[in-house]
Enzyme design. Sequence first.
Site, PDB file in Angstrom:
ATOM      1  N   LYS A 112     -24.931  82.787 -66.192  1.00 23.15           N
ATOM      2  CA  LYS A 112     -24.258  81.786 -67.031  1.00 23.15           C
ATOM      3  C   LYS A 112     -25.173  80.626 -67.395  1.00 23.15           C
ATOM      4  CE  LYS A 112     -19.610  83.123 -65.871  1.00 23.15           C
ATOM      5  NZ  LYS A 112     -19.999  84.271 -64.993  1.00 23.15           N
TER       6      LYS A 112
HETATM    7  C1  LIG Z   1     -19.545  85.547 -65.169  1.00 29.49           C
HETATM    8  C2  LIG Z   1     -20.214  86.665 -64.459  1.00 29.49           C
HETATM    9  C3  LIG Z   1     -19.990  88.013 -64.816  1.00 29.49           C
HETATM   10  C4  LIG Z   1     -19.031  88.420 -65.929  1.00 29.49           C
HETATM   11  O1  LIG Z   1     -19.505  88.071 -67.193  1.00 29.49           O
HETATM   12  P1  LIG Z   1     -18.489  88.040 -68.453  1.00 29.49           P
HETATM   13  O2  LIG Z   1     -19.262  87.432 -69.564  1.00 29.49           O
HETATM   14  O3  LIG Z   1     -17.339  87.180 -67.996  1.00 29.49           O
HETATM   15  O4  LIG Z   1     -18.084  89.431 -68.716  1.00 29.49           O
HETATM   16  C5  LIG Z   1     -20.671  88.999 -64.124  1.00 29.49           C
HETATM   17  N1  LIG Z   1     -21.517  88.690 -63.124  1.00 29.49           N
HETATM   18  C6  LIG Z   1     -21.772  87.419 -62.743  1.00 29.49           C
HETATM   19  C7  LIG Z   1     -22.703  87.159 -61.618  1.00 29.49           C
HETATM   20  C8  LIG Z   1     -21.135  86.354 -63.396  1.00 29.49           C
HETATM   21  O5  LIG Z   1     -21.373  85.087 -63.010  1.00 29.49           O
END
Ligand SMILES: *Cc1c(COP(=O)(O)O)cnc(C)c1O
Length: 477
Positions: A112
């Site tokens: 993120k």
């Molecule tokens: C947020 C997250 C996801 C999921 O991603 P999306 O964009 O919500 O599908 C998967 N793995 C990790 C480590 C995350 O922080």
Amino acid sequence: MRYISTRGAAPILGFEETLLTGLARDGGLYVPESWPTFTSEEVRALAGLPYSELAARVMLPFLGGAIDPDEFRRLVDDAYKGFNHAAVTPLVQLDHDLWLMELFHGPTLAFKDVALQLLGRLFDLLLARRDQRVTVVGATSGDTGSAAIEACRDRSHLDIFMLHPLDRTSAIQRRQMTTVMADNVYNIAVQGTFDDCQDMVKAMFGDAGFRDRLRLSAVNSINWARIMAQIVYYVGAAVALGAPDRAVAFTVPTGNFGNIYAAYGARAMGIPIDRLVVGSNSNDILTRFFRSGVMATAPVTPTLSPSMDIQISSNFERLLFDLHQRDSGALADGMRRFRASGSYSVAPNQLETAGALFAAYRADDDQTRAIIADVWRQSGQLVDPHTAVGLHAARAARSEHAVAETVPMVALACAHPAKFPEAVAAATGVHPALPDRLADLLARPERLTVLPNSLDAVQAYILRHARLGEAKPRGSV
Ligand SMILES: *Cc1c(COP(=O)(O)O)cnc(C)c1O
């Protein structure tokens, strides 16, 4: 460049308004009215560029002139210079036809950061231009709050208040939030559960007086700019592995469908992508959808991959919009029925269209542990549980011939193994070390405020401390 709402009843906006608005007024999500595209020559010319130059070239068409290109390049440079790897999102080869794309070199060790480090700076720039501030409020069970805090820290036009449930997050998760010593960052430990925290945030957004006075904002996963920033690394990986002359496949551990939708965006821009593989944990609403054409909610089960423990994938609406040939009336009707009944079906031809591009597989916790152990044995690589869910799906896609033998597969590594040390150690016997720059995390001073499980108490605290509230905090003018 114009952005339209998937539900068709919100104003059409330019980039700046789309960024600052987030969720559309009609409850829909903003998407580009039409996708900017690259010619083969333009794609070829992206090979070998430094990440920030690649990022600028991929994203500039989405800005529609809202930000001067040189200013945007400086902002992008600044967003990614704090990453712990010069390539920002490096590829690591695991097998002759399988690569990991490491998205965890940002400040909070999860993917993120790639979008949020840019988003915080974009917000700050556009708010500064308007001489406005906002107050960001969020709730976290621990795994994603730190990325929002790192995005907002030290931004002069943002204050951030992050609620977490007292004593219910891991020490690492809490410390990634509470050791951030920035004047505009406030960690509130609520004497309650994560659901209590989330309910309070919802109530604050529902309180019009409070919301307007503090100009409340969220940095949630449906913001268009997050998708835009994530398209960049798909383009980069595809070009590194042979685009525009050779197609690639991606496997993405999926929760809210934001990350994998960005891959869909890269394809819409002209990058040859053969297949997109969704990896789900036991919360498998998407896997069931791609099998049956029915999206039906089920209770959330806690798993080893908590960032994917979701009931509804909010960004999925963006794909549904296209499956409905961008008929916003039909989509809005469907979403209303989904809200009422918890179920949404598409027609057989729509499922066929989706199935031509997507494949989906689920991994339960036992399968997740088995993959972590197996990858460690075979390649000496430690992977976190989210990444392992993806790798399970990548293997399943190969063995079911959803991806041809000649197509290189890139599996996304979405979190650093040290972010989920218990699961990794249980599967491999090896305790993953934090990167050097976080090695002293457990010794750093913390700053947080414990508050009772009371909306009044939390609102009073925010009013007292936000720069848009009653008094000025911590000596700022
Ligand atoms: C947020 C997250 C996801 C999921 O991603 P999306 O964009 O919500 O599908 C998967 N793995 C990790 C480590 C995350 O922080």
